[in-house]
Each structure stands twice: as C-alpha cells, then as structure tokens.
Write an enzyme that holds these catalytic residues in place. Structure first.
Site, PDB file in Angstrom:
ATOM      1  N   GLU A   1      55.936  55.340   7.763  1.00  0.00           N
ATOM      2  CA  GLU A   1      54.738  54.856   8.239  1.00  0.00           C
ATOM      3  C   GLU A   1      53.412  55.270   7.300  1.00  0.00           C
ATOM      4  O   GLU A   1      53.290  56.351   6.971  1.00  0.00           O
ATOM      5  CB  GLU A   1      54.401  55.506   9.816  1.00  0.00           C
ATOM      6  CG  GLU A   1      53.309  54.927  10.511  1.00  0.00           C
ATOM      7  CD  GLU A   1      53.248  55.012  12.020  1.00  0.00           C
ATOM      8  OE1 GLU A   1      52.147  55.279  12.354  1.00  0.00           O
ATOM      9  OE2 GLU A   1      54.499  55.104  12.497  1.00  0.00           O
TER      10      GLU A   1
ATOM     11  N   ASP B   1      49.135  55.214   7.694  1.00  0.00           N
ATOM     12  CA  ASP B   1      48.141  55.013   8.990  1.00  0.00           C
ATOM     13  C   ASP B   1      46.798  54.937   8.394  1.00  0.00           C
ATOM     14  O   ASP B   1      46.621  55.875   7.689  1.00  0.00           O
ATOM     15  CB  ASP B   1      48.358  56.113   9.979  1.00  0.00           C
ATOM     16  CG  ASP B   1      49.723  55.985  10.707  1.00  0.00           C
ATOM     17  OD1 ASP B   1      50.339  54.945  10.778  1.00  0.00           O
ATOM     18  OD2 ASP B   1      49.862  56.957  11.457  1.00  0.00           O
TER      19      ASP B   1
ATOM     20  N   GLU C   1      43.768  55.306  11.203  1.00  0.00           N
ATOM     21  CA  GLU C   1      43.410  55.257  12.648  1.00  0.00           C
ATOM     22  C   GLU C   1      41.767  55.579  12.738  1.00  0.00           C
ATOM     23  O   GLU C   1      41.458  56.410  11.949  1.00  0.00           O
ATOM     24  CB  GLU C   1      44.015  56.039  13.255  1.00  0.00           C
ATOM     25  CG  GLU C   1      45.443  55.805  13.567  1.00  0.00           C
ATOM     26  CD  GLU C   1      46.082  56.604  14.628  1.00  0.00           C
ATOM     27  OE1 GLU C   1      46.930  56.190  15.735  1.00  0.00           O
ATOM     28  OE2 GLU C   1      46.081  57.914  14.364  1.00  0.00           O
TER      29      GLU C   1
END
Length: 563
Positions: free
Chosen positions: A377, A379, A381
């Site tokens: 993953e 990311d 955010e």
C-alpha cells in the site's frame, strides 16, 4: 483576450504557451503557476523585483554614452535569459509567459479564467483553407529553408517527439472553452497539443519533408527546380559542435589570420561571418530545450466513467460528465471509489480539492493498495482540522502487510481553495510522493538490507472520505461537527502513465510503458528536486517515524539509515 458569450457574461481567456513548464521531462500537467512559484524551487521570485531589475538595467545602459540601440537590445536579451535561468526557465519567452499566468490567476477575482497553452502552432488543418498561415515562423521556416536547398543540416534527436498543433484547432479550442466555462468562477487550464494523443517524431518531419519536396520541388526565379537531398541529422549537441567547428569556426579562424596578414582587407567579410555564426550559436542555445525535449504535453484527462467505480456510499459518490468526481460524507455514511485497472509501477497524478471549512474529524484517503493479508500500500491521507488550522498530510508505505512508516506534513497552501496535484511515482527503485510537482517524500528500495519493497503485487487506486474523529484531529480530542455536513472532496484530471496488469500480464511487457514514455521507470530525483525535497522536509514535515526514538527504543528501522 476578453470575450463575450451568448449569455453576455464577460470572462477571460488567456493565451499562453504549453512550454511554460520549461525543460521539465515526462508528462506536463494542466496545473497553474502561483505568484512566487519558481520552476526549479528557488525562493525569491517576485514580479515587482524583476520589473525593477529591468528598469534599472535599462536606465544604466541608456546613460552609457558608448551604448548603441543594438548593444542595449543585446544586453537586455542577455539579462532576460539570465533571470529566466535563475528560476529554472530556459529562456525569456517562456519565463514571461509563466509570469503572465501568475498575474492572471492572482488578479482574476470572481471572473472565470481559462488559460490555453498551445504547443508549436502550424498552418491550418481546414479553415480558412488547408495550409494557411500568416508569416513564416518556427517549424514553417525550417520547411521553407529545406525546400529552397538552404538547410545544410538538422539539429535534434530523431526519436524525440515534437508537439505541434494546427492554428485552426487552437482557435476552435478557444471558442469551445469560452462557451464551456461561462458562469463558472475559477481557473481552468487546457493544453492544446498532440504529443500524447498523436505523437510526431522529428524523424517523421524529416521523411515527410524529403518526400514532399522530391515530388513538389521549389522553383527558383530562373525556373529551375531545387533538388533536395536527405538532410544531415545531428542528433546531439556534441555532434553539432563537431560539425560546426569543422564547417564554420575553423574556416572563420583561417579568415581571421588572412585578414590580419593582409592589413584587414577582409574586415567586412570577417565581421559579417562572425556575426552570423554568433547568431546561429545563440539561436541553437535558445532552442536546445525543445530540440531535445523529453516532455509530453497532456491535453486530455482520463474519463472517470471509464477509469473508476464508485464502490460505496449509497449515492454520496458522484461522477459528473466524466471530468469531475466528488465524494461526500454525512452522519449516516461516507463514500469511496476504486480504479478498474490494477497497476504494477507507474506515475499517477490526481488533482484534489479537499473539504473546506471545519473539516475536523474527517479523513480523505487517496492511495494504492493490493489485496490479501500481506498487502502492499502507498498512502496519501488528508486529516481534517478546525477552520483556520492547517490540514495534515499523512503518508505511509506498506510492504507485505507491514506499515508503520509514517511521515506527516503541513502544506504550504490552502488545499481547500483550489485543486492541487498529488502524485505517486512508483518504479522498481523508489516511491516518490509529490505535491504540485514538488517531491515531499522518497522511499527507496532497500531489499539489499532486508526491507521488503512493493514490487510484485499489482495495486488499484482507491479513495474514500470517512469519519475518523476517534483519532484524526488532535488524537481524537476534536470531534466531527455534523452541523457542517455534508462534507465534500472533489477530484479531477486523473492521469496514469503506468503498467496495467490484466490476467497476470503487464501492458509494459518486460520494459516498455504504456504510451511510449518510459522515463518514469528509472526516474530519480535530480539535484534540484533533492533540494526541493529537503526544503519541504525542513520547513513542513511535522512527524517522521525515522526520528521517533520513543517509538523505536531498540533502534530505528533499517531503511531509516538509507534515508
């Protein structure tokens, strides 16, 4: 120019050049330039300061009694290039175009602003008739020179893409964008070019020119046809310098010796040839960035209807005309989407405009992720905050189910006021997170010291807007104010220059990328971007797991030593 549409709404259409991005390699996005934004990240770009420098230099030159109009013009040209180079632009032309964009964006107020960035404009495709052009400029002058038999050589990488566009297509684009953006406050940028959708290589122009003038020769005034031959191609600056030195500079030096020996009998001829040679060298240096360009001018963003599915939210996620996607959150539910394609390596860009106002407790997540218990993953955010407080940009990298590699940043702009580009470069050597082209984080492949790296599992793009008021804002102390709902985040201009994986096979094969541009597969940060990365991490990083000794009392993770 100012334009008036059928609803009598006045709005501004700015005509600029797609080359405002200078020598930037790879895909050039339709992103705005803000006041003070230097192409190379250098601080201190101020339009008023530049204006003052020009005025003072001109005043100084004009006061010099030995100056001529010609010498003043040359000195001012040199100053322009010097100032452009200081901030990362290759010449004065594109530098001033970028400054013009900055001023338009700053002063537009509530007026709808559309900026068109055409590439190299050619004669028309259809209107008012095929081949019409006013004057002979840029590439047209090369065609005429070749047809007349005056072009001895051609400088440029035969495999480089030259981005050209017919004049009537540019005019049509101006009319269409005025109609499309009437009564829509904000700033929109369109590239008008061909290098992505219909690329033309320099060798294609050479072949077409030879074929055309072989069948349709230029007729001299005396009625004789000009017989053209295939032009000599100099594919690098080194080959050009060798050719030019042997063909022109050495004979010029010989003429200088003869001129001195014969009491300057050939001074006029020598001065004229020297002037012409210096002019050619100056022009070559000026146009070098375009002759060896590795840029691809993006003109069409992906259609969200073809690229993504709204996966949850019961109608709170929406795709509008294929060009805009919105996610909303209220007390009942958030929403999310995912890409239809899976990717294994790529350069992925998305423009986001985050939840405005009091966004405390909300999280807008935008990330790549694979499936399974040992997932990978990457990311982004965005942690909401109270009105007036900055968003926190949270980044993380998971490999084989292990994350805990957080870095957090404040942003140097308001991410809710306009769209900004958030990019992930993922290749076998590194992962680079960027914001508006500025790198903020690099995660290198450290498999050699036992750190797993995401390189075997295809990932989809995901995004979601959800309530996380148990931790997102000040560790959960500030809760979501549902009276401000619905909260909405917006997305546009998605682009993926990437390897698409389908049925276990990659569209890139063993090495090639989709779209023909392979540069990102081995891309790394150059010195300028390294400096920009250090600037961000020095001024805007607020958390780095590699500095958290309380969290890792037994020693930092091994990749921290590499970083």
């Amino acid at each position: 120019m100012l334009a008036v549409d059928k609803t009598i709404t006045i709005h501004k259409v700015g005509y600029r050049s797609a080359y405002v991005s200078g020598e930037t390699p790879g895909l050039i996005l339709e992103s705005p330039y803000r006041l003070g934004d230097a192409l190379n990240g250098v601080d201190g770009l101020d339009i008023n300061v530049e204006k003052k420098i020009i005025e003072e230099k001109l005043k100084e030159l004009s006061a010099d009694e030995t100056s001529t109009d010609k010498s003043i013009t040359l000195a001012m040209k040199d100053l322009g290039i010097e100032r452009a180079n200081k901030f990362g632009w290759p010449n004065t032309y594109v530098f001033t175009k970028a400054l013009g964009e900055m001023v338009l964006g700053h002063l537009k107020g509530d007026m709808p602003l559309v900026i068109l960035r055409p590439t190299i404009i050619l004669s028309t495709y259809k209107e008012p008739f095929p081949g019409w052009i006013e004057g002979i400029r840029t590439i047209d002058s090369l065609a005429v020179g070749y047809g007349k038999g005056r072009l001895a050589c051609f400088l440029g990488d035969p495999e480089s893409t030259i981005d050209v566009i017919p004049a009537d297509m540019v005019a049509n684009a101006m009319i269409a964008t005025m109609a499309a953006h009437a009564n829509q406050p904000g700033e929109t940028i369109y590239h008008v070019g061909s290098s992505v959708s219909n690329p033309l290589k320099y060798k294609g122009i050479q072949k077409s020119g030879y074929n055309y003038f072989s069948k349709n020769p230029w007729i001299n005034k005396d009625g004789t046809p000009v017989i053209v031959s295939e032009v000599k191609v100099l594919s690098s600056m080194d080959s050009f310098r060798r050719y030019f030195n042997l063909r022109y500079l050495l004979p010029l030096q010989g003429l200088q010796v003869v001129n001195s020996a014969l009491c300057h009998a050939f001074s006029g001829t020598y001065s004229d040839l020297k002037r012409k040679i210096n002019f050619v060298l100056r022009v070559v240096e000026l146009y070098k960035p375009y002759l060896f360009s590795k840029s691809f001018i993006s003109i069409v963003s992906a259609d969200f209807n073809n690229e993504f599915d709204i996966t949850w939210g019961d109608g709170r996620g929406k795709i509008l005309n294929g060009e805009l996607l919105t996610l909303s959150l209220d007390k009942s539910s958030g929403s999310g989407f995912e890409s239809r394609n899976e990717y294994l390596f790529g350069k992925i860009d998305m423009q986001l405009k985050l939840v405005p106002g009091n966004s405390a407790g909300t999280v807008t997540a935008y990330y790549l992720s694979s499936k399974g218990s040992n997932w990978d993953e990457i990311d982004f955010e965005f942690l909401g905050n109270l009105s007036g407080d900055p968003y926190i940009l949270h980044t993380n990298v998971f490999s084989q189910g292990k994350g805990n590699r957080e870095q957090q940043f404040y942003l140097w702009f308001d991410p809710t006021a306009d769209f900004h580009t958030y990019s992930i470069l993922w290749n076998p050597q590194r992962i680079i997170f960027s914001v508006d082209g500025t790198p903020i984080r690099e995660f290198k492949n450290s498999e050699s010291i036992g750190v797993p790296f995401p390189k075997n599992q295809p990932m989809r793009i995901h995004s979601s807007l959800w309530n996380a008021d148990d931790w997102a804002t000040r560790g959960g102390l500030v809760k979501t104010d549902w009276s401000q709902a619905p909260f909405t985040a917006s997305y546009r201009n998605f682009r993926a220059d990437a390897c698409v994986v389908s049925s276990g096979k990659s569209s890139c094969g063993s090495s090639a990328s989709s779209g023909g541009n392979q540069a990102w597969l081995s891309e790394e940060l150059d010195n300028t971007k390294q400096e920009r990365l250090q600037w961000v991490q020095k001024n805007y990083m607020i958390y780095n797991y590699c500095s958290d000794s309380k969290r890792f009392p037994q020693g930092f993770p091994p990749e921290c030593k590499v970083a």
